[in-house]
Design a protein around this motif. Structure first.
Motif, PDB file in Angstrom:
ATOM      1  N   ALA A 114       0.887  -1.150   0.007  1.00  0.00           N
ATOM      2  CA  ALA A 114       0.005   0.034   0.010  1.00  0.00           C
ATOM      3  C   ALA A 114       0.860   1.476   0.039  1.00  0.00           C
ATOM      4  O   ALA A 114       0.520   2.239  -0.807  1.00  0.00           O
ATOM      5  CB  ALA A 114      -0.948  -0.002   1.096  1.00  0.00           C
ATOM      6  N   GLU A 122      -4.064   5.485   0.527  1.00  0.00           N
ATOM      7  CA  GLU A 122      -3.456   4.202   1.075  1.00  0.00           C
ATOM      8  C   GLU A 122      -2.738   4.123   2.287  1.00  0.00           C
ATOM      9  O   GLU A 122      -2.660   3.391   2.986  1.00  0.00           O
ATOM     10  CB  GLU A 122      -2.953   3.184  -0.157  1.00  0.00           C
ATOM     11  CG  GLU A 122      -3.919   3.487  -1.285  1.00  0.00           C
ATOM     12  CD  GLU A 122      -3.606   2.075  -2.393  1.00  0.00           C
ATOM     13  OE1 GLU A 122      -2.505   1.189  -1.763  1.00  0.00           O
ATOM     14  OE2 GLU A 122      -3.957   2.056  -3.501  1.00  0.00           O
ATOM     15  N   ALA A 126      -3.039   2.188   5.764  1.00  0.00           N
ATOM     16  CA  ALA A 126      -1.874   1.191   6.262  1.00  0.00           C
ATOM     17  C   ALA A 126      -1.698   1.649   7.500  1.00  0.00           C
ATOM     18  O   ALA A 126      -1.186   1.052   8.538  1.00  0.00           O
ATOM     19  CB  ALA A 126      -0.582   1.541   5.216  1.00  0.00           C
ATOM     20  N   MET A 211      -6.370  -0.177   1.252  1.00  0.00           N
ATOM     21  CA  MET A 211      -4.885  -0.583   1.019  1.00  0.00           C
ATOM     22  C   MET A 211      -4.905  -1.367  -0.202  1.00  0.00           C
ATOM     23  O   MET A 211      -3.713  -1.645  -0.743  1.00  0.00           O
ATOM     24  CB  MET A 211      -4.439  -1.496   2.197  1.00  0.00           C
ATOM     25  CG  MET A 211      -4.345  -0.787   3.481  1.00  0.00           C
ATOM     26  SD  MET A 211      -4.294  -1.823   4.823  1.00  0.00           S
ATOM     27  CE  MET A 211      -2.614  -2.589   4.350  1.00  0.00           C
TER      28      MET A 211
END
Length: 303
Positions: A114, A122, A126, A211
């Protein structure tokens, strides 16, 4: 290595996506809809495998390795969990730690993939994934440590069958608390409500789904299949605690274990139908609560 242990591996590889179909069908029933076919996950995987993958210019080999390493990690986890009284494919003292490390490696590469996209969106998912996993993993290990202490074994293939009805009669409250804590961890690790919503598309609430937004085609198929296998592994672990099967008759034990797995999928579907996902600030409280329950269960067993 027991040849019969291959039965669990084959069953998981074939049946794991079916659990997702059961969950979606239960949610559809509560919503008054016909819902997806029970085999919809298989259709989705087949469709994705026939497509091509698209990669961004900023991604490296880490992005491509994420889904592959994730699948390999969950297969390792699958190989150390017994099923229906059959020892795991890999069983040795301390294999419970290998289970935790396999999940950790799977998560590490998912987070790395990610971040490799260079997307702040993303990266946000994460960050949340790492935060919640740091609270979930201790609860899992504490629960397994309590079972290891009660059974006197550090191998899952001996620990879970060791939870006989006699053991439950003497340590029932403690084991029940551990089972509740592990079920909460199951929901968190598999991105299910109330921790996460696998069907959400709201940017501010997405955790795991954000992600994998940049993955496509076969890579996304591997991610979906790995998620189904992870749900199977954790459900098998929970069934091993609640329903230790030792009759020695595979024709009875395997259907009973499969029925237990289906009941867990039904329970997840019911929970997702009657509850909303928690606010992000409440998720750590849920995971800390699961950890506290595991600690209390461990203390009750130690005393």
């Amino acid at each position: 290595m027991n040849v019969l242990s291959l039965i669990h591996l084959v069953l998981a590889l074939l049946v794991a996506p079916f659990l997702l179909g059961v969950i979606n069908r239960i949610k559809a029933v509560f919503a008054g809809r016909t819902g997806q076919p029970l085999l919809q996950a298989y259709y989705d995987l087949s469709k994705l495998l026939r497509k091509g993958a698209v990669y961004g210019k900023t991604t490296t080999w880490v992005f491509k390795a994420g889904p592959v390493v994730g699948l390999a990690s969950v297969l390792v986890a699958l190989s150390v969990v017994p099923f229906a009284g059959i020892p795991a494919l890999l069983n040795f003292g301390g294999d419970l730690l290998l289970l935790a490390y396999a999940f950790g490696l799977m998560r590490f590469f998912a987070v790395a993939a990610a971040l490799d996209t260079g997307s702040a969106f993303e990266g946000m998912g994460a960050s949340r994934e790492v935060q919640f996993s740091a609270l979930a993993e201790p609860s899992l290990l504490l629960g397994l440590a309590a079972i290891a202490r009660k059974t006197g074994s550090f191998s899952l293939s001996s620990m879970l069958p060791g939870l006989t009805p006699q053991v439950w009669a003497t340590a029932g409250p403690a084991l029940a608390m551990i089972a509740v804590a592990l079920f909460a961890i199951l929901l968190a690790e598999n991105s299910r409500i109330p921790v996460d919503d696998p069907n959400t598309h709201l940017e501010l609430t997405m955790i795991h789904e954000v992600m994998v937004l940049d993955h496509s085609g076969p890579d996304f198929a591997l991610i979906l299949y790995s998620a189904a296998l992870k749900l199977w592994v954790m459900s098998a672990l929970l069934i091993g605690i609640i329903l230790p099967l030792r009759s020695g008759n595979l024709w009875l034990d395997i259907p009973a274990a499969l029925a237990g797995m289906t009941l867990i999928a039904i329970l997840i579907g019911v929970i997702e139908s009657i509850m909303a996902r928690l606010r992000l600030l409440r998720v750590p409280q849920l995971l800390v609560g699961a950890g506290v329950i595991s600690v209390i269960g461990l203390i009750l067993i130690l005393r």
